[in-house]
Design a protein around this motif. Sequence first.
Motif, PDB file in Angstrom:
ATOM      1  N   ASP B  54       0.835  -1.188   0.000  1.00 39.38           N
ATOM      2  CA  ASP B  54       0.000   0.000   0.000  1.00 39.38           C
ATOM      3  C   ASP B  54       0.879   1.251   0.000  1.00 39.38           C
ATOM      4  OD1 ASP B  54      -1.986   1.749   0.163  1.00 39.38           O
ATOM      5  OD2 ASP B  54      -2.895   0.947   1.993  1.00 39.38           O
ATOM      6  N   MET B  56      -0.015   4.204  -0.304  1.00 39.15           N
ATOM      7  CA  MET B  56      -0.678   5.336   0.325  1.00 39.15           C
ATOM      8  C   MET B  56      -0.120   5.602   1.721  1.00 39.15           C
ATOM      9  SD  MET B  56      -3.453   5.890   2.559  1.00 39.15           S
ATOM     10  CE  MET B  56      -4.439   4.435   2.525  1.00 39.15           C
ATOM     11  N   THR B  59       3.139   7.308   1.537  1.00 39.85           N
ATOM     12  CA  THR B  59       2.963   8.724   1.223  1.00 39.85           C
ATOM     13  C   THR B  59       2.617   9.498   2.477  1.00 39.85           C
ATOM     14  OG1 THR B  59       1.993   7.957  -0.818  1.00 39.85           O
ATOM     15  CG2 THR B  59       1.813  10.293  -0.353  1.00 39.85           C
ATOM     16  N   ILE B  60       1.672   8.949   3.269  1.00 39.31           N
ATOM     17  CA  ILE B  60       1.248   9.679   4.465  1.00 39.31           C
ATOM     18  C   ILE B  60       2.415   9.836   5.423  1.00 39.31           C
ATOM     19  CG2 ILE B  60      -0.159   9.508   6.546  1.00 39.31           C
ATOM     20  CD1 ILE B  60      -2.393   8.467   4.880  1.00 39.31           C
ATOM     21  N   GLN B  63       5.638  11.667   3.193  1.00 41.26           N
ATOM     22  CA  GLN B  63       5.477  12.942   2.490  1.00 41.26           C
ATOM     23  C   GLN B  63       4.557  13.911   3.195  1.00 41.26           C
ATOM     24  OE1 GLN B  63       5.514  12.988  -1.715  1.00 41.26           O
ATOM     25  NE2 GLN B  63       5.837  10.799  -1.808  1.00 41.26           N
ATOM     26  N   ILE B  64       3.790  13.448   4.168  1.00 44.17           N
ATOM     27  CA  ILE B  64       2.930  14.384   4.887  1.00 44.17           C
ATOM     28  C   ILE B  64       3.410  14.570   6.313  1.00 44.17           C
ATOM     29  CG2 ILE B  64       0.590  14.820   5.699  1.00 44.17           C
ATOM     30  CD1 ILE B  64      -0.422  13.460   3.228  1.00 44.17           C
ATOM     31  N   ARG B  65       3.566  13.459   7.047  1.00 43.30           N
ATOM     32  CA  ARG B  65       3.907  13.633   8.464  1.00 43.30           C
ATOM     33  C   ARG B  65       5.374  13.997   8.667  1.00 43.30           C
ATOM     34  NH1 ARG B  65       0.817   8.542  11.151  1.00 43.30           N
ATOM     35  NH2 ARG B  65      -1.302   9.157  10.584  1.00 43.30           N
ATOM     36  N   PRO B  67       7.766  15.615   6.792  1.00 43.16           N
ATOM     37  CA  PRO B  67       8.151  17.016   6.619  1.00 43.16           C
ATOM     38  C   PRO B  67       7.575  17.896   7.724  1.00 43.16           C
ATOM     39  CG  PRO B  67       7.193  16.173   4.591  1.00 43.16           C
ATOM     40  CD  PRO B  67       7.013  15.104   5.629  1.00 43.16           C
ATOM     41  N   ASP B 196       6.046  21.083   2.053  1.00 44.59           N
ATOM     42  CA  ASP B 196       6.563  19.802   1.593  1.00 44.59           C
ATOM     43  C   ASP B 196       8.050  19.733   1.903  1.00 44.59           C
ATOM     44  OD1 ASP B 196       7.828  21.292  -0.306  1.00 44.59           O
ATOM     45  OD2 ASP B 196       6.376  20.860  -1.876  1.00 44.59           O
TER      46      ASP B 196
END
Lengths: 300, 336
Positions: B54, B56, B59-60, B63-65, B67, B196
């Motif tokens: 997965d 996704m 990414t979470i 790339q989101i948490r 940074p 980002d």
Amino acid sequence: MKKRCLILVVPVLICFFITQAQSNERCVTDQAGRIVSLPDKPERIVSLAPNITEIIFALARGHLLKGVTTFSDFPVEAKKIYKVGSYVKLDLERIVSLNPDLCIAVKDGNPKDVVDRLESLGIPVYAVDPKSLDGLMQTIFEVGELLNAGDRAETLIHNMRLRIQRIKFLVAKAESTPRVFWQIGISPIISAGSNTFINELITLAGGKNIACGTSRYPRFSREQVLSLAPDVFIITSMEKGVVFDELKADWGLWPEMPAVRNNRIFLVDSNLFDRPSPRILDGLELLVELIHPELFKEKH
Amino acid sequence: MSIRSPFILRRIITISLLLLFVLIVVMLAGVSMGSTKIGLKMLLQSLLGEKMADTMLDTIVWQIRFPRVLLAGLVGATLSLGGLVFQAILRNPLAEPYILGISGGSAIGAIIGILSGLSRFPGVSLTAFAGSLATLFLLLIMSSGKSLLKKNTLLLSGVMVNAFCSAIIMFLVSMTYDARLHNIIFWLMGDLSMCDINQVGILALMLLPCFIILFCYSHSMNIILMGNEMAQTMGINIRRVTAVLLIVTSFMVSATVCYCGLLGFVGLVIPHLLRLVFGSDHRILVPASILGGGSYMIICDLLARVLPQQGEVPVGVVTAMVGAPLFIYLLKRSKQ
């Protein structure tokens, strides 16, 4: 000879690859002028504003919605869908966790940062920017195309056009053009000026928007409102009940204002007017009744 | 900086390692919690860099948490270091970039940048830095000459400059009608959500040299704290040191302000807390502020993300809500 062959073969190959790519992906230009490549048949859609949710449901594609914003409360089914934050404060993590293949955003409402980040994470975002009734119908058409609901969109637009025609026909019979003051929210007093949806609706409903001027959302003092002497006073608010009664009593202190004298202060549901969705025509019809009640009396 | 005794060196290293451990634990917590639930096993897989079915989740987490946690760490470090430096130069426990109006000045610059539609980097960063430099010069002119070193004049001028800046910010906000208003308001309350990894990288490149410069000046800060005469006899050019420290700190603060808005209180709480625990040697306090401030901000950001059921609260609200009571408690206890 070899070169000539190459000249023939290369474009054919390019075309072949392009058509291959297009069979499950397509490139479109959205209303913000961005080029978006998105799947032919998007199946996991996140709507980033309540009006987009309403448009998608009106196109009978509600089942494709995997996420909507906090205030997406119409139709009732939308309330049950996973929430990804309010449209000005989107929760990026929640959106990504839904693994969407298309997000639909509003150009002037959703923060551009979020849209950019979604794009950089490989999630296509199609931005719409309905600024008028025509723009709204164009938006419905485009969203219909995106979701393979073109026929449905055309019927919807046709019905909207019919309703607008009917209203224009009705309003043409009116003898006066009442001066309308439209108050958004409660404090400070803000109205909707030129180039706004509300201005267009008031004009269509046979009223004169007295807040028209240079600014789109001008601010007024109480004094200025009194001196403008509105015949009809309309307040849109998300708050109802007591707050409105207080506000009405407040304005009621100035019987010099024609709207107060004739008891024509009204509270309307802001959701019918602030969201460019097919429901806005319900708002428009309501507005005609408020501005020109005489047209309806004659009918009955 | 002079590290003459090996004892001090050993203390710096011990305390830094201790705080670094805290920072790493907090960063792990920051990466593992959020508005979507990720199982511990999946999380470990992702953190250890194993390929997951997965993407996704990857990414979470990455790339989101990640940074966001890095950004919170950098911002917390900068603000608490800024507070430490200002408190040393002005010899006043209340000094902080926020209270002195440096943050306010860069906020004005940044708002003007946002309103004229500039991009965050380099556009808004530059206007923010210009704003903070302008307030700094205003401060220096107001308390020019000898009185620069009189702590009360500078602090008082700072408070007034801050009041003036808030008025201008309110003015600019009240003149804004369209969608940018939401942006500005959320950003003013402190917002870490929209960066980002590239932007965090740029910010880190701007901040890390500042950290090093300030660490090099940490011994001078110790001496300045002893008083002007003492500093002069020790051969320190107070004016030059003060000017360098003020400019470097303003640069750091304006860089964070343009990325994350106004976050008050960090610069007050963390340096005081660390001073109560580790004593008042700046050679220890500078690295401790960087690591401790970073951890504090990551915790606050985590609370801001996890506590509310829907959406998130602005992190600036959390830093103040956690910081103020903590500060009062420490003050009471140290008095006893």
